[in-house]
Scaffold this motif. Structure first.
Motif, PDB file in Angstrom:
ATOM      1  N   HIS A   1       0.833  -1.206   0.000  1.00 49.40           N
ATOM      2  CA  HIS A   1       0.000   0.000   0.000  1.00 49.40           C
ATOM      3  C   HIS A   1       0.869   1.259   0.000  1.00 49.40           C
ATOM      4  CE1 HIS A   1      -3.366   2.528   2.060  1.00 49.40           C
ATOM      5  NE2 HIS A   1      -3.383   2.665   0.760  1.00 49.40           N
ATOM      6  N   GLN A   2       1.923   1.255   0.793  1.00 49.70           N
ATOM      7  CA  GLN A   2       2.817   2.407   0.842  1.00 49.70           C
ATOM      8  C   GLN A   2       3.542   2.605  -0.491  1.00 49.70           C
ATOM      9  OE1 GLN A   2       2.991   4.752   3.211  1.00 49.70           O
ATOM     10  NE2 GLN A   2       1.309   3.608   4.200  1.00 49.70           N
ATOM     11  N   GLN A   3       3.880   1.506  -1.139  1.00 52.40           N
ATOM     12  CA  GLN A   3       4.474   1.604  -2.478  1.00 52.40           C
ATOM     13  C   GLN A   3       3.493   2.251  -3.446  1.00 52.40           C
ATOM     14  OE1 GLN A   3       5.521  -2.419  -3.477  1.00 52.40           O
ATOM     15  NE2 GLN A   3       7.104  -2.581  -1.887  1.00 52.40           N
ATOM     16  N   PHE A   4       2.238   1.832  -3.342  1.00 48.79           N
ATOM     17  CA  PHE A   4       1.171   2.371  -4.190  1.00 48.79           C
ATOM     18  C   PHE A   4       1.029   3.881  -3.946  1.00 48.79           C
ATOM     19  CE2 PHE A   4      -3.459   1.247  -5.637  1.00 48.79           C
ATOM     20  CZ  PHE A   4      -3.371   2.205  -6.644  1.00 48.79           C
ATOM     21  N   ILE A   5       0.974   4.263  -2.688  1.00 47.31           N
ATOM     22  CA  ILE A   5       0.818   5.681  -2.337  1.00 47.31           C
ATOM     23  C   ILE A   5       1.976   6.502  -2.892  1.00 47.31           C
ATOM     24  CG2 ILE A   5       0.811   7.309  -0.407  1.00 47.31           C
ATOM     25  CD1 ILE A   5      -0.673   5.168   1.224  1.00 47.31           C
TER      26      ILE A   5
END
Length: 318
Positions: free
Chosen positions: A220-224
Protein backbone atom coordinates in the motif's frame (compact mmCIF):
# COMPACT_ATOMS: atom_id res chain seq x y z
CA UNK A 1 -35.16 -79.68 -45.79
CA UNK A 2 -35.58 -77.34 -48.74
CA UNK A 3 -37.28 -74.74 -46.53
CA UNK A 4 -34.45 -74.93 -44.00
CA UNK A 5 -31.86 -74.38 -46.76
CA UNK A 6 -33.81 -71.40 -48.07
CA UNK A 7 -34.00 -69.85 -44.60
CA UNK A 8 -30.29 -70.43 -44.04
CA UNK A 9 -29.41 -68.86 -47.40
CA UNK A 10 -31.71 -65.91 -46.73
CA UNK A 11 -30.11 -65.28 -43.30
CA UNK A 12 -26.64 -65.51 -44.83
CA UNK A 13 -27.54 -63.02 -47.54
CA UNK A 14 -29.07 -60.66 -45.00
CA UNK A 15 -25.93 -60.87 -42.84
CA UNK A 16 -23.64 -60.25 -45.80
CA UNK A 17 -25.75 -57.30 -46.93
CA UNK A 18 -25.76 -55.86 -43.40
CA UNK A 19 -21.98 -56.19 -43.08
CA UNK A 20 -21.48 -54.64 -46.49
CA UNK A 21 -23.68 -51.70 -45.47
CA UNK A 22 -21.75 -51.24 -42.21
CA UNK A 23 -18.44 -51.35 -44.10
CA UNK A 24 -19.72 -48.82 -46.61
CA UNK A 25 -20.76 -46.46 -43.80
CA UNK A 26 -17.40 -46.92 -42.08
CA UNK A 27 -15.53 -46.02 -45.25
CA UNK A 28 -17.72 -42.94 -45.74
CA UNK A 29 -17.08 -41.83 -42.17
CA UNK A 30 -13.34 -42.24 -42.48
CA UNK A 31 -13.46 -40.32 -45.75
CA UNK A 32 -15.20 -37.43 -44.03
CA UNK A 33 -12.76 -37.68 -41.13
CA UNK A 34 -9.67 -37.32 -43.33
CA UNK A 35 -11.29 -34.52 -45.32
CA UNK A 36 -11.88 -32.71 -42.03
CA UNK A 37 -8.22 -33.15 -41.10
CA UNK A 38 -7.23 -31.78 -44.49
CA UNK A 39 -9.42 -28.72 -44.15
CA UNK A 40 -8.07 -27.97 -40.67
CA UNK A 41 -4.48 -28.33 -41.90
CA UNK A 42 -5.05 -26.06 -44.90
CA UNK A 43 -6.79 -23.48 -42.71
CA UNK A 44 -3.89 -23.39 -40.23
CA UNK A 45 -1.37 -23.22 -43.08
CA UNK A 46 -3.15 -20.29 -44.73
CA UNK A 47 -3.50 -18.44 -41.43
CA UNK A 48 0.19 -18.97 -40.64
CA UNK A 49 1.31 -17.79 -44.07
CA UNK A 50 -0.88 -14.71 -43.98
CA UNK A 51 0.12 -13.94 -40.38
CA UNK A 52 -2.98 -11.82 -39.98
CA UNK A 53 -2.88 -9.78 -36.76
CA UNK A 54 -4.83 -6.94 -35.25
CA UNK A 55 -1.60 -4.93 -34.81
CA UNK A 56 -1.71 -1.88 -37.09
CA UNK A 57 0.93 -1.15 -39.66
CA UNK A 58 3.30 1.68 -38.89
CA UNK A 59 1.62 4.45 -40.81
CA UNK A 60 3.52 7.69 -41.20
CA UNK A 61 0.48 9.96 -41.47
CA UNK A 62 -0.16 12.18 -38.47
CA UNK A 63 -2.43 10.46 -35.94
CA UNK A 64 -3.22 9.77 -32.30
CA UNK A 65 -1.98 6.40 -31.07
CA UNK A 66 -4.40 4.44 -28.90
CA UNK A 67 -3.77 1.48 -26.59
CA UNK A 68 -6.55 -0.25 -24.64
CA UNK A 69 -6.10 -1.55 -21.10
CA UNK A 70 -9.30 -3.50 -20.60
CA UNK A 71 -10.13 -5.89 -17.77
CA UNK A 72 -8.24 -7.34 -14.86
CA UNK A 73 -4.49 -6.70 -14.94
CA UNK A 74 -2.86 -10.12 -14.72
CA UNK A 75 -0.02 -12.03 -16.35
CA UNK A 76 -2.42 -14.33 -18.21
CA UNK A 77 -4.92 -11.71 -19.38
CA UNK A 78 -5.23 -9.31 -22.31
CA UNK A 79 -4.24 -6.61 -19.82
CA UNK A 80 -0.91 -8.25 -18.96
CA UNK A 81 2.25 -6.16 -18.75
CA UNK A 82 3.73 -8.01 -21.73
CA UNK A 83 0.82 -7.14 -24.01
CA UNK A 84 0.29 -3.57 -22.83
CA UNK A 85 3.99 -2.69 -22.83
CA UNK A 86 4.50 -4.17 -26.28
CA UNK A 87 1.55 -2.12 -27.58
CA UNK A 88 2.84 1.06 -25.93
CA UNK A 89 6.31 0.61 -27.43
CA UNK A 90 4.85 0.23 -30.90
CA UNK A 91 2.65 3.30 -30.38
CA UNK A 92 5.51 5.50 -29.19
CA UNK A 93 7.88 4.27 -31.91
CA UNK A 94 5.48 5.05 -34.75
CA UNK A 95 6.73 8.01 -36.78
CA UNK A 96 3.21 9.24 -37.39
CA UNK A 97 1.94 9.24 -33.81
CA UNK A 98 1.90 12.70 -32.23
CA UNK A 99 0.85 11.38 -28.83
CA UNK A 100 -0.32 8.24 -27.08
CA UNK A 101 -3.59 7.62 -25.26
CA UNK A 102 -4.07 4.71 -22.88
CA UNK A 103 -7.80 4.00 -22.58
CA UNK A 104 -8.44 2.35 -19.22
CA UNK A 105 -11.37 0.18 -18.21
CA UNK A 106 -9.97 -1.86 -15.34
CA UNK A 107 -10.91 -2.68 -11.74
CA UNK A 108 -7.26 -3.42 -10.97
CA UNK A 109 -5.36 -6.64 -10.52
CA UNK A 110 -1.78 -7.67 -9.89
CA UNK A 111 0.38 -4.98 -8.29
CA UNK A 112 3.41 -6.53 -9.99
CA UNK A 113 1.89 -6.35 -13.47
CA UNK A 114 0.61 -2.81 -12.83
CA UNK A 115 4.05 -1.81 -11.61
CA UNK A 116 5.72 -3.20 -14.73
CA UNK A 117 3.39 -1.16 -16.93
CA UNK A 118 3.94 1.97 -14.84
CA UNK A 119 7.71 1.55 -15.13
CA UNK A 120 7.57 1.07 -18.90
CA UNK A 121 5.40 4.17 -19.35
CA UNK A 122 7.96 6.23 -17.46
CA UNK A 123 10.76 4.83 -19.61
CA UNK A 124 8.92 5.55 -22.85
CA UNK A 125 8.00 9.07 -21.76
CA UNK A 126 11.68 9.77 -21.06
CA UNK A 127 12.74 8.26 -24.37
CA UNK A 128 10.09 10.15 -26.39
CA UNK A 129 9.67 13.46 -24.51
CA UNK A 130 8.09 15.10 -27.55
CA UNK A 131 5.13 12.70 -27.44
CA UNK A 132 2.61 13.38 -24.66
CA UNK A 133 1.02 10.42 -22.92
CA UNK A 134 -2.53 10.66 -21.62
CA UNK A 135 -4.73 8.23 -19.72
CA UNK A 136 -8.43 8.33 -20.58
CA UNK A 137 -10.78 6.60 -18.18
CA UNK A 138 -14.17 5.37 -19.38
CA UNK A 139 -16.02 3.08 -16.97
CA UNK A 140 -13.60 2.34 -14.15
CA UNK A 141 -9.99 3.00 -13.22
CA UNK A 142 -9.47 1.48 -9.79
CA UNK A 143 -6.64 0.01 -7.76
CA UNK A 144 -4.04 -1.38 -10.21
CA UNK A 145 -5.75 0.48 -13.04
CA UNK A 146 -5.08 3.76 -11.26
CA UNK A 147 -1.53 2.61 -10.42
CA UNK A 148 -0.96 2.56 -14.20
CA UNK A 149 -2.80 5.83 -14.87
CA UNK A 150 -0.65 7.68 -12.33
CA UNK A 151 2.25 7.54 -14.81
CA UNK A 152 0.41 9.68 -17.39
CA UNK A 153 1.03 13.35 -18.18
CA UNK A 154 -2.68 13.90 -17.62
CA UNK A 155 -5.68 11.79 -16.68
CA UNK A 156 -9.03 12.43 -18.35
CA UNK A 157 -12.28 10.96 -17.05
CA UNK A 158 -15.99 10.95 -17.66
CA UNK A 159 -18.01 12.63 -14.93
CA UNK A 160 -19.55 9.26 -14.03
CA UNK A 161 -16.34 7.20 -14.21
CA UNK A 162 -15.26 5.32 -11.08
CA UNK A 163 -11.77 6.30 -10.00
CA UNK A 164 -9.55 5.48 -7.04
CA UNK A 165 -9.51 2.46 -4.72
CA UNK A 166 -5.93 3.23 -3.74
CA UNK A 167 -5.46 0.32 -1.39
CA UNK A 168 -4.46 -3.32 -1.15
CA UNK A 169 -6.63 -6.31 -0.39
CA UNK A 170 -5.81 -9.91 0.53
CA UNK A 171 -8.82 -12.17 0.85
CA UNK A 172 -9.76 -15.77 1.31
CA UNK A 173 -12.07 -18.08 3.23
CA UNK A 174 -11.97 -20.13 6.41
CA UNK A 175 -13.60 -23.56 6.30
CA UNK A 176 -12.81 -24.87 9.76
CA UNK A 177 -16.40 -24.58 11.05
CA UNK A 178 -17.78 -26.32 7.98
CA UNK A 179 -15.23 -29.11 8.30
CA UNK A 180 -16.22 -29.74 11.91
CA UNK A 181 -19.89 -30.03 10.95
CA UNK A 182 -19.00 -32.48 8.17
CA UNK A 183 -16.66 -34.46 10.37
CA UNK A 184 -13.64 -33.72 8.18
CA UNK A 185 -10.18 -33.69 9.78
CA UNK A 186 -7.44 -31.49 8.31
CA UNK A 187 -4.06 -33.24 8.08
CA UNK A 188 -1.46 -30.67 7.08
CA UNK A 189 2.20 -31.66 7.21
CA UNK A 190 4.81 -28.93 6.70
CA UNK A 191 8.53 -28.37 7.13
CA UNK A 192 8.74 -24.82 8.39
CA UNK A 193 6.36 -23.45 10.99
CA UNK A 194 4.78 -20.95 8.56
CA UNK A 195 4.76 -23.08 5.41
CA UNK A 196 0.99 -23.48 5.74
CA UNK A 197 0.65 -19.69 5.62
CA UNK A 198 -3.03 -18.65 5.86
CA UNK A 199 -4.22 -22.16 5.05
CA UNK A 200 -8.03 -21.84 4.70
CA UNK A 201 -8.60 -25.27 6.26
CA UNK A 202 -6.71 -24.48 9.47
CA UNK A 203 -7.50 -22.13 12.33
CA UNK A 204 -6.32 -18.56 11.74
CA UNK A 205 -2.86 -17.99 13.17
CA UNK A 206 -2.52 -14.51 14.79
CA UNK A 207 1.13 -14.20 13.78
CA UNK A 208 0.46 -15.08 10.15
CA UNK A 209 -2.54 -12.75 10.02
CA UNK A 210 -0.43 -9.88 11.33
CA UNK A 211 2.36 -10.74 8.91
CA UNK A 212 -0.10 -10.61 5.99
CA UNK A 213 -1.35 -7.22 7.17
CA UNK A 214 2.23 -5.94 7.21
CA UNK A 215 2.81 -7.15 3.65
CA UNK A 216 -0.39 -5.48 2.48
CA UNK A 217 0.63 -2.27 4.23
CA UNK A 218 4.06 -2.35 2.60
CA UNK A 219 2.52 -2.71 -0.87
CA UNK A 220 0.00 0.00 0.00
CA UNK A 221 2.82 2.41 0.84
CA UNK A 222 4.47 1.60 -2.48
CA UNK A 223 1.17 2.37 -4.19
CA UNK A 224 0.82 5.68 -2.34
CA UNK A 225 4.36 6.67 -3.27
CA UNK A 226 3.72 5.95 -6.96
CA UNK A 227 0.56 8.07 -6.91
CA UNK A 228 2.30 10.95 -5.15
CA UNK A 229 5.18 10.84 -7.62
CA UNK A 230 2.80 10.83 -10.57
CA UNK A 231 0.28 13.39 -9.37
CA UNK A 232 2.48 15.60 -7.20
CA UNK A 233 0.92 18.82 -5.96
CA UNK A 234 -2.27 18.15 -7.89
CA UNK A 235 -3.48 15.88 -5.08
CA UNK A 236 -5.88 17.40 -2.58
CA UNK A 237 -5.08 17.17 1.13
CA UNK A 238 -7.79 14.66 1.94
CA UNK A 239 -7.21 11.99 4.64
CA UNK A 240 -9.43 9.50 2.78
CA UNK A 241 -7.53 9.80 -0.50
CA UNK A 242 -5.56 6.60 0.11
CA UNK A 243 -8.18 4.76 2.16
CA UNK A 244 -9.38 2.53 -0.69
CA UNK A 245 -12.52 4.56 -1.46
CA UNK A 246 -13.73 5.05 -5.02
CA UNK A 247 -15.00 8.36 -6.39
CA UNK A 248 -16.89 9.52 -9.44
CA UNK A 249 -14.94 11.06 -12.26
CA UNK A 250 -16.21 14.53 -11.39
CA UNK A 251 -15.14 14.13 -7.76
CA UNK A 252 -11.78 12.67 -8.77
CA UNK A 253 -11.01 15.91 -10.63
CA UNK A 254 -11.77 17.89 -7.45
CA UNK A 255 -9.46 15.60 -5.46
CA UNK A 256 -6.66 15.87 -7.99
CA UNK A 257 -6.79 12.19 -8.90
CA UNK A 258 -7.73 13.24 -12.44
CA UNK A 259 -7.13 16.43 -14.43
CA UNK A 260 -10.14 17.08 -16.62
CA UNK A 261 -13.29 15.62 -18.10
CA UNK A 262 -12.66 14.21 -21.53
CA UNK A 263 -12.92 11.27 -23.90
CA UNK A 264 -10.79 9.61 -26.55
CA UNK A 265 -12.25 11.83 -29.24
CA UNK A 266 -11.96 15.11 -27.35
CA UNK A 267 -8.38 14.44 -26.29
CA UNK A 268 -7.36 13.43 -29.82
CA UNK A 269 -9.16 16.35 -31.45
CA UNK A 270 -8.76 19.18 -28.95
CA UNK A 271 -5.59 18.32 -27.04
CA UNK A 272 -3.38 16.43 -29.47
CA UNK A 273 -4.89 18.10 -32.54
CA UNK A 274 -4.88 14.78 -34.39
CA UNK A 275 -8.42 13.49 -34.98
CA UNK A 276 -7.32 10.31 -36.75
CA UNK A 277 -6.98 7.58 -34.12
CA UNK A 278 -4.99 4.43 -34.77
CA UNK A 279 -5.38 1.50 -32.38
CA UNK A 280 -2.07 -0.14 -31.46
CA UNK A 281 -3.50 -2.59 -28.93
CA UNK A 282 -1.86 -5.96 -29.38
CA UNK A 283 -4.37 -8.71 -30.06
CA UNK A 284 -4.17 -12.39 -30.83
CA UNK A 285 -3.37 -12.96 -34.48
CA UNK A 286 -5.93 -14.51 -36.76
CA UNK A 287 -3.86 -17.67 -36.75
CA UNK A 288 -3.86 -17.83 -32.94
CA UNK A 289 -7.59 -17.23 -32.70
CA UNK A 290 -8.16 -19.80 -35.41
CA UNK A 291 -5.97 -22.36 -33.65
CA UNK A 292 -7.85 -21.84 -30.37
CA UNK A 293 -11.09 -22.75 -32.07
CA UNK A 294 -9.71 -25.68 -34.05
CA UNK A 295 -9.86 -28.10 -31.12
CA UNK A 296 -13.51 -27.36 -30.40
CA UNK A 297 -14.62 -27.40 -34.03
CA UNK A 298 -12.53 -30.47 -34.82
CA UNK A 299 -13.93 -32.32 -31.82
CA UNK A 300 -17.48 -31.48 -32.78
CA UNK A 301 -16.81 -32.71 -36.29
CA UNK A 302 -15.33 -35.99 -35.13
CA UNK A 303 -18.19 -36.65 -32.73
CA UNK A 304 -20.71 -35.98 -35.48
CA UNK A 305 -18.91 -38.44 -37.79
CA UNK A 306 -18.19 -41.02 -35.07
CA UNK A 307 -21.00 -40.76 -32.51
CA UNK A 308 -19.94 -44.11 -31.05
CA UNK A 309 -16.78 -42.44 -29.68
CA UNK A 310 -19.06 -40.68 -27.22
CA UNK A 311 -17.70 -39.22 -24.02
CA UNK A 312 -14.32 -40.87 -24.41
CA UNK A 313 -13.28 -38.23 -26.97
CA UNK A 314 -15.00 -35.26 -25.38
CA UNK A 315 -12.22 -34.70 -22.87
CA UNK A 316 -9.58 -34.67 -25.54
CA UNK A 317 -11.20 -31.97 -27.60
CA UNK A 318 -12.56 -29.59 -24.97
Amino acid sequence: MSDENNQWERKLLEKLASEALVEQRRKRRWGIFFKLIGLVYVGILIASVLGLTATPSLEVSRHTALVDLDGVIASDSLASADRINSSLRTAFESEGSVGVILRINSPGGSPVQAGLINDEIKRLRAKYPEKPFYAVVEEVCASGGYYVAAAADKIYVDKASLVGSIGVVMNGFGFTGTMEKLGVERRLITAGENKGFLDPFSEADPYQTEFAKQMAEEIHQQFIQIVKEGRGEKLAQNPELFSGLVWTGAKSVELGLADELGSIDTVARDVLKAEDILDYTEQDSFAERFAERVGVVFGQGVRSVFPEFGARQTLGFQ
